[in-house]
Design a protein around this motif. Sequence first.
Motif, mmCIF file in Angstrom:
data_model
loop_
_atom_site.group_PDB
_atom_site.id
_atom_site.type_symbol
_atom_site.label_atom_id
_atom_site.label_comp_id
_atom_site.label_asym_id
_atom_site.label_seq_id
_atom_site.Cartn_x
_atom_site.Cartn_y
_atom_site.Cartn_z
ATOM 1 N N UNK A 11 0.796 -1.217 0.000
ATOM 2 C CA UNK A 11 0.000 0.000 0.000
ATOM 3 C C UNK A 11 0.834 1.274 0.000
ATOM 4 N N UNK A 12 2.123 1.152 0.307
ATOM 5 C CA UNK A 12 3.009 2.321 0.354
ATOM 6 C C UNK A 12 3.875 2.466 -0.895
ATOM 7 N N UNK A 13 3.675 1.600 -1.895
ATOM 8 C CA UNK A 13 4.502 1.654 -3.102
ATOM 9 C C UNK A 13 4.138 2.882 -3.945
ATOM 10 N N UNK A 14 5.166 3.685 -4.244
ATOM 11 C CA UNK A 14 4.973 4.840 -5.127
ATOM 12 C C UNK A 14 5.308 4.497 -6.571
ATOM 13 N N UNK A 15 6.248 3.591 -6.764
ATOM 14 C CA UNK A 15 6.639 3.233 -8.122
ATOM 15 C C UNK A 15 7.662 2.115 -8.111
ATOM 16 N N UNK A 16 7.854 1.519 -9.281
ATOM 17 C CA UNK A 16 8.803 0.419 -9.426
ATOM 18 C C UNK A 16 9.703 0.667 -10.623
ATOM 19 N N UNK A 17 10.926 0.186 -10.530
ATOM 20 C CA UNK A 17 11.859 0.288 -11.645
ATOM 21 C C UNK A 17 12.816 -0.878 -11.609
ATOM 22 N N UNK A 18 13.720 -0.925 -12.601
ATOM 23 C CA UNK A 18 14.648 -2.042 -12.701
ATOM 24 C C UNK A 18 15.586 -2.162 -11.517
ATOM 25 N N UNK A 19 15.793 -1.063 -10.782
ATOM 26 C CA UNK A 19 16.739 -1.091 -9.664
ATOM 27 C C UNK A 19 16.048 -1.160 -8.307
ATOM 28 N N UNK A 20 14.744 -1.323 -8.280
ATOM 29 C CA UNK A 20 14.091 -1.442 -6.992
ATOM 30 C C UNK A 20 12.732 -0.779 -6.946
ATOM 31 N N UNK A 21 12.241 -0.624 -5.740
ATOM 32 C CA UNK A 21 10.901 -0.086 -5.507
ATOM 33 C C UNK A 21 11.007 1.171 -4.655
ATOM 34 N N UNK A 22 10.161 2.154 -4.941
ATOM 35 C CA UNK A 22 10.104 3.379 -4.146
ATOM 36 C C UNK A 22 8.860 3.336 -3.266
ATOM 37 N N UNK A 23 9.052 3.552 -1.967
ATOM 38 C CA UNK A 23 7.966 3.496 -0.993
ATOM 39 C C UNK A 23 7.728 4.870 -0.378
ATOM 40 N N UNK A 24 6.475 5.129 -0.069
ATOM 41 C CA UNK A 24 6.124 6.321 0.684
ATOM 42 C C UNK A 24 6.287 6.016 2.174
ATOM 43 N N UNK A 25 6.789 6.993 2.908
ATOM 44 C CA UNK A 25 6.924 6.812 4.352
ATOM 45 C C UNK A 25 6.445 8.042 5.089
ATOM 46 N N UNK A 26 6.005 7.855 6.314
ATOM 47 C CA UNK A 26 5.555 8.985 7.133
ATOM 48 C C UNK A 26 6.270 8.958 8.475
ATOM 49 N N UNK A 27 7.021 10.031 8.758
ATOM 50 C CA UNK A 27 7.718 10.126 10.036
ATOM 51 C C UNK A 27 6.724 10.417 11.154
ATOM 52 N N UNK A 28 7.206 10.317 12.392
ATOM 53 C CA UNK A 28 6.303 10.435 13.543
ATOM 54 C C UNK A 28 5.620 11.791 13.612
ATOM 55 N N UNK A 29 6.243 12.825 13.007
ATOM 56 C CA UNK A 29 5.644 14.160 13.058
ATOM 57 C C UNK A 29 4.799 14.466 11.827
ATOM 58 N N UNK A 30 4.596 13.458 10.977
ATOM 59 C CA UNK A 30 3.766 13.655 9.796
ATOM 60 C C UNK A 30 4.539 13.987 8.533
ATOM 61 N N UNK A 31 5.848 14.213 8.657
ATOM 62 C CA UNK A 31 6.660 14.508 7.478
ATOM 63 C C UNK A 31 6.699 13.297 6.550
ATOM 64 N N UNK A 32 6.432 13.527 5.264
ATOM 65 C CA UNK A 32 6.439 12.442 4.287
ATOM 66 C C UNK A 32 7.812 12.320 3.638
ATOM 67 N N UNK A 33 8.233 11.078 3.419
ATOM 68 C CA UNK A 33 9.504 10.815 2.741
ATOM 69 C C UNK A 33 9.270 9.758 1.665
ATOM 70 N N UNK A 34 10.251 9.606 0.768
ATOM 71 C CA UNK A 34 10.221 8.557 -0.249
ATOM 72 C C UNK A 34 11.472 7.708 -0.073
ATOM 73 N N UNK A 35 11.304 6.402 -0.031
ATOM 74 C CA UNK A 35 12.412 5.476 0.235
ATOM 75 C C UNK A 35 12.606 4.558 -0.961
ATOM 76 N N UNK A 36 13.775 4.658 -1.612
ATOM 77 C CA UNK A 36 14.095 3.761 -2.730
ATOM 78 C C UNK A 36 14.873 2.579 -2.188
ATOM 79 N N UNK A 37 14.337 1.401 -2.388
ATOM 80 C CA UNK A 37 14.911 0.174 -1.815
ATOM 81 C C UNK A 37 15.475 -0.694 -2.938
ATOM 82 N N UNK A 38 16.767 -1.013 -2.855
ATOM 83 C CA UNK A 38 17.434 -1.774 -3.901
ATOM 84 C C UNK A 38 18.028 -3.044 -3.333
ATOM 85 N N UNK A 39 17.860 -4.132 -4.055
ATOM 86 C CA UNK A 39 18.463 -5.414 -3.668
ATOM 87 C C UNK A 39 19.802 -5.548 -4.383
ATOM 88 N N UNK A 40 20.892 -5.221 -3.701
ATOM 89 C CA UNK A 40 22.193 -5.218 -4.367
ATOM 90 C C UNK A 40 22.677 -6.632 -4.678
#
Length: 389
Positions: A44-73
């Motif tokens: 449910x947090x996936x923002x997008x996918x590409x050949x090098x991994x998946x980008x996830x949406x994240x929410x910090x404790x204060x409500x700040x939104x971040x994007x996390x690109x996760x790669x399987x090296x």
Amino acid sequence: MNGHGGVQSEMHSQGSGDLPVFDGGNVAISIDVLRQVTDDFSEGNVLGRGGFGVVYEGELHDGTMIAVKRMESAALGNKGLHEFQSELAVLTKVRHRHLVALLGYCINGNERLLVYEHMPQGTLAQHLFEWEVMGYSPLTWKQRVTVALDVARGVEYLHSLAQQSFIHRDLKPSNILLGDDMRAKVADFGLVKNAPDGKYSLETRLAGTFGYLAPEYAATGRVTTKVDIYAFGVVLMEILTGRKALDDSMPDDRAHLVTWFRRVLINKENIPKAIDRTFNPDDDTLESICKVAELAGHCTAREPFQRPDMGHAVNVLSPLVEQWKPSSQEEEDNYGIDLRMSLPQALERWQADEDTSTMFNGASSSQTQASIPPKPGYFADTFNSTDCR
């Protein structure tokens, strides 16, 4: 953050090996924090996918939104490591209001993760080509020309205003991200090349995306800043027409946007018939459109010496957009960011100073001039079928 005392206390130093190290430290983020803020990397947090991994949406404790690109090296081998190192190396050296900010990174076993500021309106590609499917309103001309200027300013900084000269090499709408204010930031720095003398860098393998590749780059492999100028011209044409750089659904004589649009430009009377169908321009707007169309033609000139530099593009586009300036040039040049701040503090400060540009001086650049392999866009690549990787 499940009872923890904020991000700052949860960030810790990790062994970075031969990776560039950010001055100020505190940018290595524990995998536990990233699992918490992305709901354990849920679908449910996936923002997008590409050949090098998946980008996830994240929410910090204060409500700040971040994007996390996760790669399987492990699956990617050296390619993934080089891409990861490249992005870190470039973004430690540059910071600008129209370049997506890197907030931190994480090394967890075979995984490599990069944490960016979140751009809630997604990509320019989505707003140009998928707006009906996604339920967006079509971009107005004012929004489009503002995006064009934002991109031009970001790339101008990379080319000539940063500590070193950088060439992006993969400028396209899926690598241009939009905030809630519809202001644009250039993303995806895994293909960036350093130009040691500020002019060119020799490249042995072709990288980028078909439809945006300058002819001389495709023919010789020599990369100059004019490669980005050509791609910017293609993006301008897409902004003007609402059409993709390559479109197999079109007749052969119209499938390649640059070839077709440069024929349109031979007679300016053709321009109103070629522009996006959502426009209904008055005379002033049409005049603005024609100026951008002319700039697009110059930027996509066949010979690189015939193309302007990005500073010229900024000068052409600036009068077409409502003027805004930092309070002083000195403020723009000297403003610094304290990397010891927590992620939300840093992001809040960057957002508060939207109209300032800064860079990190003295950051390690050992990886910057390494050979950088191809990589996908920040979000799922809109142009997968036409990528030259």
